[in-house]
Motif scaffolding. Sequence first.
Motif, PDB file in Angstrom:
ATOM      1  N   SER A 195      38.675  47.364  57.894  1.00 36.16           N
ATOM      2  CA  SER A 195      38.602  47.496  56.440  1.00 36.16           C
ATOM      3  C   SER A 195      39.089  48.884  56.080  1.00 36.16           C
ATOM      4  O   SER A 195      38.467  49.876  56.470  1.00 36.16           O
ATOM      5  N   TYR A 196      40.177  48.953  55.349  1.00 34.26           N
ATOM      6  CA  TYR A 196      40.720  50.273  55.004  1.00 34.26           C
ATOM      7  C   TYR A 196      39.651  51.131  54.327  1.00 34.26           C
ATOM      8  O   TYR A 196      39.389  52.256  54.742  1.00 34.26           O
ATOM      9  N   SER A 197      38.996  50.579  53.302  1.00 31.76           N
ATOM     10  CA  SER A 197      37.982  51.374  52.581  1.00 31.76           C
ATOM     11  C   SER A 197      36.727  51.547  53.426  1.00 31.76           C
ATOM     12  O   SER A 197      35.988  52.513  53.257  1.00 31.76           O
ATOM     13  N   ASN A 234      34.324  49.506  53.127  1.00 31.79           N
ATOM     14  CA  ASN A 234      33.227  49.057  52.260  1.00 31.79           C
ATOM     15  C   ASN A 234      33.350  47.605  51.823  1.00 31.79           C
ATOM     16  O   ASN A 234      32.595  47.170  50.953  1.00 31.79           O
ATOM     17  N   THR A 235      34.308  46.869  52.341  1.00 33.02           N
ATOM     18  CA  THR A 235      34.508  45.492  51.869  1.00 33.02           C
ATOM     19  C   THR A 235      33.360  44.613  52.365  1.00 33.02           C
ATOM     20  O   THR A 235      33.074  44.553  53.565  1.00 33.02           O
ATOM     21  N   LEU A 236      32.702  43.940  51.421  1.00 26.26           N
ATOM     22  CA  LEU A 236      31.426  43.311  51.760  1.00 26.26           C
ATOM     23  C   LEU A 236      31.566  42.119  52.708  1.00 26.26           C
ATOM     24  O   LEU A 236      30.718  41.919  53.575  1.00 26.26           O
ATOM     25  N   GLY A 243      42.351  40.794  52.779  1.00 29.53           N
ATOM     26  CA  GLY A 243      43.509  41.341  52.069  1.00 29.53           C
ATOM     27  C   GLY A 243      44.412  42.164  52.966  1.00 29.53           C
ATOM     28  O   GLY A 243      44.810  41.745  54.063  1.00 29.53           O
ATOM     29  N   GLY A 244      44.726  43.368  52.532  1.00 30.18           N
ATOM     30  CA  GLY A 244      45.643  44.253  53.256  1.00 30.18           C
ATOM     31  C   GLY A 244      45.125  44.607  54.640  1.00 30.18           C
ATOM     32  O   GLY A 244      45.917  44.922  55.539  1.00 30.18           O
ATOM     33  N   SER A 245      43.814  44.551  54.840  1.00 30.92           N
ATOM     34  CA  SER A 245      43.255  44.820  56.170  1.00 30.92           C
ATOM     35  C   SER A 245      43.221  43.534  57.006  1.00 30.92           C
ATOM     36  O   SER A 245      43.414  43.573  58.221  1.00 30.92           O
TER      37      SER A 245
HETATM   38  C1  F6R Z   1      45.464  45.894  49.500  1.00 34.62           C
HETATM   39  C2  F6R Z   1      44.248  45.750  48.763  1.00 34.62           C
HETATM   40  C3  F6R Z   1      43.314  44.637  49.055  1.00 34.62           C
HETATM   41  C4  F6R Z   1      42.290  45.135  50.063  1.00 34.62           C
HETATM   42  C5  F6R Z   1      41.133  44.146  50.180  1.00 34.62           C
HETATM   43  C6  F6R Z   1      40.135  44.567  51.228  1.00 34.62           C
HETATM   44  O1  F6R Z   1      46.061  47.106  49.182  1.00 34.62           O
HETATM   45  O2  F6R Z   1      43.941  46.603  47.961  1.00 34.62           O
HETATM   46  O3  F6R Z   1      43.972  43.493  49.512  1.00 34.62           O
HETATM   47  O4  F6R Z   1      42.895  45.346  51.309  1.00 34.62           O
HETATM   48  O5  F6R Z   1      40.496  44.050  48.948  1.00 34.62           O
HETATM   49  O6  F6R Z   1      39.773  45.905  51.076  1.00 34.62           O
HETATM   50  P1  F6R Z   1      39.804  46.853  52.363  1.00 34.62           P
HETATM   51  O7  F6R Z   1      41.181  46.785  52.902  1.00 34.62           O
HETATM   52  O8  F6R Z   1      39.435  48.185  51.867  1.00 34.62           O
HETATM   53  O9  F6R Z   1      38.790  46.260  53.296  1.00 34.62           O
END
Ligand code: F6R
Length: 332
Positions: free
Chosen positions: A81-83, A85-87, A37-39
């Motif tokens: 990964s912004y969070s 925690n993305t699996l 996603g955003g990352s």
């Molecule tokens: C963008 C968004 C999603 C996340 C994706 C991955 O604002 O909310 O596209 O980027 O679900 O999560 P992260 O970026 O935390 O690894």
Amino acid sequence: MEDLYLQWPERVRNQLSNWGSISLNVRPRSIVFCGMGGSGVIGDYVYMLSYRIKGYPPVIVVKDYRLPGFVGTEDLVFIISYSGNTLETLACFHEALKRTKNIVIIASNGKLIEEAEEKNIPYILIPQNLLPRTALPDMLYAILGILDSSKLSIVTLDEARKALDFLASVLDQVVEEAKVIAEHFYNRIPVITVSTSFYGLGIRAKNEFNENAKVPVKVEVVPEWAHNDIVGWEGDSKYPWSILVIHGVDDNVSELLMEFAENYYKQIGLPVKTLILSGANTLEKLLYGSLILGLASVYLAKMYNVNPVETKSITQYKNMLHKISRELDRVG
Ligand code: F6R
């Protein structure tokens, strides 16, 4: 939400203090970017920025839970990964740990930062309390800084600074352009047409309209568009499409191809708006386009009276993923 975009020039200027904080001593065979996603889109941006640099290692973008089979000791892997925690991204990270020592993490928090500290893996912390998609320049600049300090430069510090000055100088124009695009897409299905050089901007724009304005979007990339999608319009489509054609690649052939696409859509009677990317180089154009399209998606959300921040179905998906997380980590 609008503020999180309008802050880009000032907020990211603070990030410049990280430039040079990680300098790697590695001549990688390839550079792999893992994220979703955003990352994940950050990998696409590095791909676009490096595409024409002679002799640059191949840039591989992975938006999956598995690393490509070739990845090994000679490759450099960025885990984004912004969070944190993305699996899918964590699964790639765990697989990368078994294959190479050249790993760098970009995150604001979460498991990734915990593990980076435990395992002594270099990382850059991105500010918290943003949404992943609004942290695009923060994450991008973190990576550009590492590459520049590791003799793998695609953007110099000076160019990075100038790009922020440029962005700050065009903010009013950006807001106006974004409003016009939101109007153009209102009550229609957006179709975003870009040239290959800016394919990642097309993906980014789609994701922004999906997540902020809650609308499905179609992205088409020229010249590939002219070898298939173009035929799809020969039928009698009843859908209320609305076309955005993005211009701005600085080679004549690309401009001629984009003009062809624009005229083709007009000739079949579709509503077409153009966006000409301003900027002195690819980085400036990408930031300019990303900011306009991000803001346009927020303005469209306002017009639809939806909350641009919430992404309930991504949460629903991530909850499901947690249930199968053991399997996910085993596939590698
Ligand atoms: C963008 C968004 C999603 C996340 C994706 C991955 O604002 O909310 O596209 O980027 O679900 O999560 P992260 O970026 O935390 O690894």
